[in-house]
Design an enzyme around this catalytic site. Structure first.
Site, PDB file in Angstrom:
ATOM      1  N   ASP A 190      28.909  37.000  33.528  1.00 26.25           N
ATOM      2  CA  ASP A 190      28.956  36.078  34.658  1.00 26.25           C
ATOM      3  C   ASP A 190      30.250  35.279  34.550  1.00 26.25           C
ATOM      4  O   ASP A 190      30.452  34.556  33.562  1.00 26.25           O
ATOM      5  CB  ASP A 190      27.748  35.147  34.636  1.00 26.25           C
ATOM      6  CG  ASP A 190      27.800  34.115  35.758  1.00 26.25           C
ATOM      7  OD1 ASP A 190      27.654  34.518  36.923  1.00 26.25           O
ATOM      8  OD2 ASP A 190      27.986  32.921  35.470  1.00 26.25           O
ATOM      9  N   GLU A 274      30.134  41.138  38.433  1.00 26.60           N
ATOM     10  CA  GLU A 274      29.775  41.003  39.836  1.00 26.60           C
ATOM     11  C   GLU A 274      30.937  41.466  40.709  1.00 26.60           C
ATOM     12  O   GLU A 274      32.096  41.271  40.354  1.00 26.60           O
ATOM     13  CB  GLU A 274      29.463  39.540  40.175  1.00 26.60           C
ATOM     14  CG  GLU A 274      28.256  38.973  39.476  1.00 26.60           C
ATOM     15  CD  GLU A 274      28.129  37.487  39.723  1.00 26.60           C
ATOM     16  OE1 GLU A 274      27.272  37.091  40.515  1.00 26.60           O
ATOM     17  OE2 GLU A 274      28.905  36.725  39.112  1.00 26.60           O
ATOM     18  N   ASP A 353      24.205  29.962  33.661  1.00 30.10           N
ATOM     19  CA  ASP A 353      25.167  31.060  33.545  1.00 30.10           C
ATOM     20  C   ASP A 353      24.629  32.168  32.647  1.00 30.10           C
ATOM     21  O   ASP A 353      24.876  33.360  32.895  1.00 30.10           O
ATOM     22  CB  ASP A 353      26.501  30.534  33.004  1.00 30.10           C
ATOM     23  CG  ASP A 353      27.178  29.564  33.952  1.00 30.10           C
ATOM     24  OD1 ASP A 353      26.915  29.662  35.173  1.00 30.10           O
ATOM     25  OD2 ASP A 353      27.966  28.718  33.496  1.00 30.10           O
TER      26      ASP A 353
END
Length: 394
Positions: A190, A274, A353
């Site tokens: 992340d 991501e 996170d």
């Protein structure tokens, strides 16, 4: 596959003048060919208004038309530049129009400070390893520091000016089989601003914030620049000082991301990021500077090409809801100010996170051997030195 190798070159005064002259000639050719295409487009627009076309449809100038005309229209200055360097300049114009047709902006004319490179596409160069010289046609032998071995066959050679320094980039074709490996270690990552990267095992790496640390020096140099008279030599010198500060920040950022991406590829067989729309995130002007300073995109791109070369996997998954979802699947809405994830369904309490990284890892579709997905998720394998650019992504 293609791989690029960049080295610094050290031209003497006479060679630097020749390099600057080559850049100027290529820039004028670029602008002239662009102007010719604009005139043709305006002529077609005029013909369309009168519904007059010789062959029933508009005629457009392409690369081959301009390349065929080039030997007949060469000026005395253009004859001092290697022919394929000039042809490559016309290819740049063609590429800029192809990008325009694919949705990019309309090609613009290049000023003196905007055109900083030219390319030898395969011929007109020779590398003398014994003397440490790069011999370029119609320029001469340039001193080069080969700090690493060049792999494969050199296909193109690009000379680039970076303020007061010169670099050469070799694009090489490497004929080495990439052997996929079995996935044994895997992590979800992340990216954010509070912590630059958070692994699915809870480990965090803090952002270096190179731009923030250099803001005072940058502001001082820019303040001095604003007080210089426009067009004066002192202003040009000060512009270079501002550019050197930016260059230092850029190099610090690139060095950090190179080391971090190498560490990721060495330690994990499958890395899951991501697929963020960073350009859209930059529209948040409160976080835009921090996003640029974090340079997520550069980190992801460097990791992709290194994983591809090592036969490992980098996956880009859907980012929708990764910070608002628990690992049990329950939706837990929270604002950026809330840094702790607390799930009322399963009772999990963790750093938000950390939970996002675990959710990202769970969205991975890999089960088996690696090597293919890194290639599929990388649209441009050769140019991986771009900088991408907000405090917490959430």
């Amino acid at each position: 596959m293609r791989k690029s190798f960049q080295f610094r070159i050290y031209p003497n005064k006479k060679q630097e003048v020749a390099l600057e002259k080559t850049l100027t000639i290529c820039r004028h050719l670029y602008n002239d060919s662009l102007a010719e295409r604009k005139r043709q487009a305006e002529l077609n627009r005029l013909k369309q208004s009168f519904n007059v076309f010789p062959w029933g449809y508009p005629e457009w100038i392409n690369y081959y038309d301009q390349a065929n005309q080039l030997p007949l229209t060469k000026t005395a200055f253009q004859k001092e530049v290697h022919s394929q360097v000039l042809q490559n300049t016309l290819k740049r114009v063609e590429r800029s129009f192809q990008n325009f047709f694919n949705g990019a902006g309309y090609p613009r004319f290049q000023g003196r400070n905007r055109y900083n490179s030219f390319t030898y596409p395969g011929s007109g160069l020779k590398l003398n390893l014994n003397e440490g010289k790069l011999i370029l046609s119609k320029i001469g032998g340039l001193k080069i520091i080969l700090h690493r071995e060049i792999e494969g066959k050199i296909k193109t050679c690009t000379i680039k000016r970076d303020v007061d320094q010169w670099y050469v980039s070799f694009s090489c074709e490497i004929d080495i089989p990439i052997i996929p490996i079995e996935v044994k270690t895997k992590t979800g990552i992340d990216v954010g601003l509070k912590s630059l990267v958070t692994f699915s095992n809870g480990e965090q790496i803090q952002p270096p914030k190179f731009l923030r640390k250099s803001e005072k020096r940058l502001a001082r140099e820019q303040n001095h620049l604003s007080k210089k008279k426009k067009g004066s030599s002192n202003r040009n010198k000060q512009k270079n000082k501002v550019a050197i500060v930016h260059r230092r920040i850029r190099y610090q950022r690139k060095d950090f991301n190179h080391k971090l991406s190498t560490n990721l590829v060495n330690n994990y067989d499958n890395v899951v990021f991501e697929k963020l729309q960073i350009q859209n995130m930059l529209k948040n002007h409160c976080l835009a500077k921090s996003i640029v300073d974090a340079s997520w995109s550069q980190l992801i791109n460097l990791t992709i090409y290194k994983a591809e070369y090592a036969g490992k996997i980098v996956e880009l998954v859907n980012p929708n809801g990764t910070s608002q979802t628990c690992i049990c699947g329950y939706h837990v809405p929270k604002t950026l100010a809330v840094r702790v994830h607390s799930c009322p369904s399963c009772g999990l309490v963790l750093n938000r996170d950390h939970v996002s990284a675990m959710v990202i890892e769970s969205r991975s579709s890999t089960a088996g051997i690696a090597g293919i997905q890194a290639r599929q998720s990388n649209p441009n394998r050769e140019a991986m030195k771009r900088e991408a650019p907000c405090e917490s992504k959430g």
